[in-house]
Design a protein around this motif. Structure first.
Motif, PDB file in Angstrom:
ATOM      1  N   GLY A  88       0.798  -1.226   0.000  1.00 20.39           N
ATOM      2  CA  GLY A  88       0.000   0.000   0.000  1.00 20.39           C
ATOM      3  C   GLY A  88       0.825   1.267   0.000  1.00 20.39           C
ATOM      4  N   GLN A  89       0.130   2.368  -0.262  1.00 20.42           N
ATOM      5  CA  GLN A  89       0.761   3.688  -0.311  1.00 20.42           C
ATOM      6  C   GLN A  89      -0.119   4.656   0.441  1.00 20.42           C
ATOM      7  N   ARG A  90       0.517   5.707   0.908  1.00 21.66           N
ATOM      8  CA  ARG A  90      -0.280   6.786   1.501  1.00 21.66           C
ATOM      9  C   ARG A  90       0.047   8.081   0.771  1.00 21.66           C
ATOM     10  N   PRO A  91      -0.714   9.152   1.049  1.00 23.98           N
ATOM     11  CA  PRO A  91      -0.489  10.374   0.284  1.00 23.98           C
ATOM     12  C   PRO A  91       0.923  10.924   0.464  1.00 23.98           C
ATOM     13  N   ASN A  92       1.455  11.403  -0.628  1.00 22.77           N
ATOM     14  CA  ASN A  92       2.746  12.071  -0.591  1.00 22.77           C
ATOM     15  C   ASN A  92       2.559  13.435   0.070  1.00 22.77           C
ATOM     16  N   PRO A  93       3.356  13.738   1.095  1.00 21.59           N
ATOM     17  CA  PRO A  93       3.099  14.965   1.873  1.00 21.59           C
ATOM     18  C   PRO A  93       3.715  16.245   1.319  1.00 21.59           C
ATOM     19  N   LEU A  94       4.398  16.199   0.164  1.00 21.22           N
ATOM     20  CA  LEU A  94       5.104  17.410  -0.287  1.00 21.22           C
ATOM     21  C   LEU A  94       4.171  18.609  -0.456  1.00 21.22           C
ATOM     22  N   VAL A  95       2.976  18.381  -0.987  1.00 22.43           N
ATOM     23  CA  VAL A  95       2.044  19.499  -1.178  1.00 22.43           C
ATOM     24  C   VAL A  95       1.331  19.827   0.131  1.00 22.43           C
ATOM     25  N   THR A  96       0.820  18.780   0.795  1.00 17.08           N
ATOM     26  CA  THR A  96       0.003  19.044   1.985  1.00 17.08           C
ATOM     27  C   THR A  96       0.813  19.714   3.093  1.00 17.08           C
ATOM     28  N   MET A  97       2.096  19.291   3.228  1.00 15.96           N
ATOM     29  CA  MET A  97       2.939  19.851   4.287  1.00 15.96           C
ATOM     30  C   MET A  97       3.203  21.334   4.101  1.00 15.96           C
ATOM     31  N   THR A  98       3.203  21.760   2.837  1.00 15.46           N
ATOM     32  CA  THR A  98       3.589  23.143   2.545  1.00 15.46           C
ATOM     33  C   THR A  98       2.371  24.031   2.306  1.00 15.46           C
ATOM     34  N   THR A  99       1.180  23.527   2.629  1.00 14.03           N
ATOM     35  CA  THR A  99      -0.024  24.325   2.420  1.00 14.03           C
ATOM     36  C   THR A  99      -0.638  24.662   3.767  1.00 14.03           C
ATOM     37  N   LYS A 100      -0.396  25.904   4.173  1.00 14.82           N
ATOM     38  CA  LYS A 100      -0.880  26.355   5.479  1.00 14.82           C
ATOM     39  C   LYS A 100      -2.403  26.416   5.492  1.00 14.82           C
ATOM     40  N   GLY A 101      -2.990  25.879   6.544  1.00 11.05           N
ATOM     41  CA  GLY A 101      -4.441  25.971   6.671  1.00 11.05           C
ATOM     42  C   GLY A 101      -5.190  24.816   6.035  1.00 11.05           C
ATOM     43  N   LEU A 102      -4.466  23.891   5.421  1.00 10.38           N
ATOM     44  CA  LEU A 102      -5.114  22.742   4.790  1.00 10.38           C
ATOM     45  C   LEU A 102      -5.325  21.655   5.843  1.00 10.38           C
ATOM     46  N   GLU A 103      -6.589  21.313   6.082  1.00  5.03           N
ATOM     47  CA  GLU A 103      -6.870  20.324   7.135  1.00  5.03           C
ATOM     48  C   GLU A 103      -6.693  18.902   6.621  1.00  5.03           C
ATOM     49  N   LEU A 104      -6.018  18.101   7.448  1.00  3.01           N
ATOM     50  CA  LEU A 104      -5.699  16.724   7.066  1.00  3.01           C
ATOM     51  C   LEU A 104      -6.227  15.746   8.102  1.00  3.01           C
ATOM     52  N   ASN A 105      -6.467  14.503   7.664  1.00  2.59           N
ATOM     53  CA  ASN A 105      -6.757  13.412   8.582  1.00  2.59           C
ATOM     54  C   ASN A 105      -5.445  12.919   9.177  1.00  2.59           C
ATOM     55  N   PRO A 106      -5.528  12.161  10.285  1.00  4.18           N
ATOM     56  CA  PRO A 106      -4.291  11.675  10.885  1.00  4.18           C
ATOM     57  C   PRO A 106      -3.432  10.843   9.916  1.00  4.18           C
ATOM     58  N   ARG A 107      -4.065  10.191   8.942  1.00  8.18           N
ATOM     59  CA  ARG A 107      -3.290   9.390   7.994  1.00  8.18           C
ATOM     60  C   ARG A 107      -2.716  10.216   6.849  1.00  8.18           C
ATOM     61  N   GLY A 108      -2.902  11.538   6.929  1.00  9.03           N
ATOM     62  CA  GLY A 108      -2.276  12.400   5.933  1.00  9.03           C
ATOM     63  C   GLY A 108      -3.149  12.700   4.731  1.00  9.03           C
ATOM     64  N   THR A 109      -4.384  12.167   4.712  1.00 12.05           N
ATOM     65  CA  THR A 109      -5.268  12.472   3.587  1.00 12.05           C
ATOM     66  C   THR A 109      -5.930  13.833   3.829  1.00 12.05           C
ATOM     67  N   ILE A 110      -6.316  14.484   2.715  1.00 15.89           N
ATOM     68  CA  ILE A 110      -6.912  15.821   2.825  1.00 15.89           C
ATOM     69  C   ILE A 110      -8.394  15.700   3.178  1.00 15.89           C
ATOM     70  N   ILE A 111      -8.844  16.503   4.130  1.00 14.83           N
ATOM     71  CA  ILE A 111     -10.262  16.514   4.496  1.00 14.83           C
ATOM     72  C   ILE A 111     -11.022  17.383   3.504  1.00 14.83           C
ATOM     73  N   VAL A 112     -12.076  16.819   2.898  1.00  8.63           N
ATOM     74  CA  VAL A 112     -12.894  17.593   1.960  1.00  8.63           C
ATOM     75  C   VAL A 112     -14.367  17.447   2.308  1.00  8.63           C
ATOM     76  N   ASP A 113     -15.156  18.392   1.811  1.00  2.00           N
ATOM     77  CA  ASP A 113     -16.606  18.274   1.850  1.00  2.00           C
ATOM     78  C   ASP A 113     -16.960  17.246   0.767  1.00  2.00           C
TER      79      ASP A 113
END
Lengths: 280, 462
Positions: B392-417
């Protein structure tokens, strides 16, 4: 296109290439690297950044002809261009005022040490740089390093220039003066970084090394660049390339770097005739 | 009644021949077979198949066109909803989506919707294309990060609506997992590039070598004039096992193994310079589609024995049944209820085998699947000179880590509506594996499409 705007031969089989890559130049920092690809059938090769000029929009790399791909890259001339030039990748060096620092560059490792020394000096450190190589002809970037260091120590294996001995002898020479060293950066061949780390471990001097393992994507996607750091598996491309030299498993890293040696030789053989034919 | 006809088989390369080459396994329907298969469709008034499709393709309509021999029209109908049909026709898990809903499937076999989609798409590629004309320019700009299935679909839908779209791709070619992950023998790369060129024709700009998070950031993209951003960066960070020996030479992540072979074309070494090594015995750890792809790639690269090693039993294998059967036919050996506890190396640091444990199934876990429990004292050795980790793979954090204010789940996935795919940052949307964790191509495409619809609405209010 990523055009070579300047080429300088620094020593036998070692060249400096200044490449036009404005977006990369804008963001590049000391300690980071780029991945290049020359032709459509080329490998993706990681190369540490030697310098960058944000105004001019260029990034400078230094490389040594070792295998097939690096040999072809050293044949690039001004006006030629690269197919791909990706970066800046990896974590930048943590620059702050440590106090007195040693920047040790072995062979072509002097190139990535250069921006680190400069940034450390700008941050107020007293920077002593050690340039180590096999012989005088292979000491590169001496003038550039003098410009960004408070002091320079040179060592050569054969004693043809500076102190006779290895990089560790240079470190020893500095320590013998009774100086208190707060941190060391050592970049060069794996065996040289290992020796420096082994040398400083009992002395308790913080030692950073920059790993240059085999990579494919360089963005954390494949894990080819795994490095064993203490109990942890780290990816040099996203967690590094700098790690605590006292924790890196260099023996494993050296074995991993040599894994495709047979294939490299095959490629060299296959293309040798072709290169001779085309005069490259 | 047409429905008495059996489901038409699609010709495939013989298993023994294909396990030695990288050419496509499934050969596609000839026109007459496609028409025959299409004639099986009952043309339900309330077609359930359409509800089973994550992008809502008008299935009965296009199938009817194929039955009548109007293949280009069939392709056009598909393209109204799905601009990448040659890809979907090959890699969608139709058996659990559209075909699972087909009425014919209750008593017999469902219409082979996937094979028909592929047929129509391939026919269109070979016989002149139905160009999709974008609407008049809106003057709005959208940045799409990642050119995998989610990003491509989102970009296509936005371009169709008249927005100026730029895709930022980290690798040197567009396509994401379609290029680096899925092997040539399952999804020819020329077909991927042709469908991507269709996007370029619609005006989509694709910038390669752009590692967002390094060379630029989501915030910067918004600052320099993009009106909205879609993040579709996928699940590009491989899990390893955390067992002794996993960093030995010859232990690959499936991502590395497949990227070397697919993207870098190591199967054509030394014409292509990137090498790949397979030993006589290859062990692939895991039981998903990626594991099947790696195992079948290893066979084609010359391995004598390829072993799939999986902790649970056959019923729990997450891979598509079709892929499991393909692998079995080609000679991949399955070791179920088995998993390594240690990888063994020789004095040079090269893999030589694994110590494995046998497992039995215990109580169901959170996912509802029965938990594999190791059997004490069941250790045994499996020799292998190459080990591929495909767990398995999980999300690559290069974008999420550098985006201030972007809410993530504990597993590193992006929270969306879930209705709009909107993230916690206004104007920033996300979809695909970076939201769900590793899933399928079509689910990512569905998410990309949903996000495009919301972005379209959002831009109308700006």
């Amino acid at each position: 296109m990523y055009t070579v705007v300047k080429k300088r031969v620094l020593a036998k089989a070692i060249v400096l290439l200044e490449i036009e890559a404005p977006d990369v130049a804008k963001k590049a920092q000391a300690g980071q690297f780029v991945i290049v690809r020359q032709f459509d059938n080329s490998e993706r090769i990681p190369l540490t950044i030697m310098d960058y000029d944000r105004q001019k929009g260029t990034v400078t790399i230094v490389l040594q002809a070792v295998g097939y791909s690096s040999t072809l890259l050293t044949k690039l001339e001004e006006g030629d261009s690269l197919l791909d030039f990706v970066g800046p990748l990896g974590q930048p060096t943590e620059i702050k005022n440590y106090g007195t620092v040693l920047c040790v560059g072995g062979g072509v490792g002097v190139a990535p040490i250069h921006p680190i020394a400069r940034a450390l000096k700008e941050a107020g450190n007293y920077v002593i740089s050690i340039l180590a190589a096999k012989n005088k002809d292979l000491i590169i970037l001496e003038k550039e390093m003098r410009a960004v260091s408070d002091e320079i120590v040179i060592t050569t294996d054969d004693g043809s220039y500076g102190l006779k001995g290895f990089a560790t002898h240079g470190v020893q020479a500095v320590l013998d003066r009774g100086l208190n060293i707060d941190a060391i950066w050592a970049i060069g061949p794996m065996i040289m970084m290992k020796s420096v780390a082994d040398f400083t471990r009992p002395l308790g001097i913080k030692t950073f090394v920059s790993m240059n393992p085999i990579m494919v994507d360089g963005t954390g996607m494949c894990g080819a660049c795994r490095v064993q750091v203490g109990e942890e598996t780290k990816f040099a491309c996203v967690h590094g390339p700098e790690f605590d030299g006292h924790l890196v498993d260099f023996d494993l890293a050296m074995k991993r770097s040599a894994y495709y040696r047979k294939e490299e030789a095959m490629v060299m053989e296959k293309y040798k005739c072709q290169c001779q034919k085309e005069g490259i | 009644m047409a429905s008495k006809l059996p489901r038409q088989e699609m010709p495939r390369q013989d298993a023994l021949v294909r396990s030695k080459n990288f050419k496509e396994v499934a050969l596609g329907y000839p026109p007459e077979t496609a028409m025959l298969e299409a004639s099986r469709c009952l043309q339900c008034k309330n077609p359930k198949c359409v509800k089973g499709c994550p992008v809502g393709v008008d299935i009965p309509q296009f199938v009817e066109k194929i039955a009548k021999g109007d293949f280009l029209e069939a392709a056009k109908i598909i393209k109204n909803k799905n601009l990448l049909p040659a890809i979907c026709g090959r890699v969608c898990p139709q058996e659990s989506q559209c075909e699972a809903q087909c009425i014919l499937g209750i008593k017999g076999e469902p219409v082979a919707i996937g094979r028909l989609e592929r047929f129509a798409a391939d026919y269109e590629m070979a016989h002149g294309e139905c160009k999709v004309e974008p609407k008049a320019s809106t003057g709005k700009k959208v940045a799409v990060i990642g050119s995998g299935p989610a990003g491509l679909t989102c970009a296509a839908e936005l371009a169709r609506n008249g927005h100026a779209v730029t895709i930022f791709e980290a690798l040197h070619v567009a396509g994401g997992v379609l290029m680096y992950g899925i092997p040539e023998f399952r999804l020819p790369k020329a077909i991927v590039q042709k469908e991507i060129n269709g996007l370029r024709d619609m005006g989509v700009e694709i910038k390669v070598n752009q590692v967002v998070g390094k060379i630029t950031s989501v915030q910067e993209l918004l600052n320099i004039g993009y009106d909205a951003v879609f993040i579709g960066t996928g699940a590009g960070l491989p899990y390893f096992l955390n067992i002794p020996g996993e960093n030995l030479c010859g232990v690959y992540s499936a991502n590395e193994f497949l990227t070397r072979s697919n993207l870098m074309k190591a199967y054509d070494f030394p014409n292509f310079i990137t090498p790949i090594k397979v030993g006589e015995q290859v062990a692939v750890l895991g039981g998903g589609n990626v594991a099947m792809d790696a195992a079948r790639t290893a066979l084609r690269l010359g391995a004598k024995n390829v072993h799939i090693i999986y902790r649970r039993s056959r019923t729990e294998l997450p891979a598509r049944l079709e892929e499991v059967e393909n692998a079995e036919e080609e000679g991949v050996e399955f070791h179920l209820l088995t998993f390594p506890k240690e990888i063994l190396g020789d004095e040079n640091g090269n893999v030589k085998g694994m110590i494995c444990l046998r497992y039995e199934l215990g109580e169901p876990d959170q996912s509802g699947r029965r938990m594999p429990v190791p059997i004490k004292g069941s250790e045994f050795e499996i020799p292998a000179q190459t080990v591929v980790v495909a767990i398995g793979q999980r999300p690559n954090p290069l974008v999420t880590m550098t985006t201030k204010g972007l809410e993530l789940n504990p597993r590193g996935t992006i929270i969306v509506d879930e209705k709009t795919m909107a993230t916690s940052i206004p104007g920033v949307y996300a979809g695909g594996d970076v939201v769900t964790g590793a899933a399928t191509v079509i689910l990512a495409m569905g998410a990309g499409k949903k996000a495009a619809a919301s972005i379209n609405e959002y831009l109308a209010t700006k």
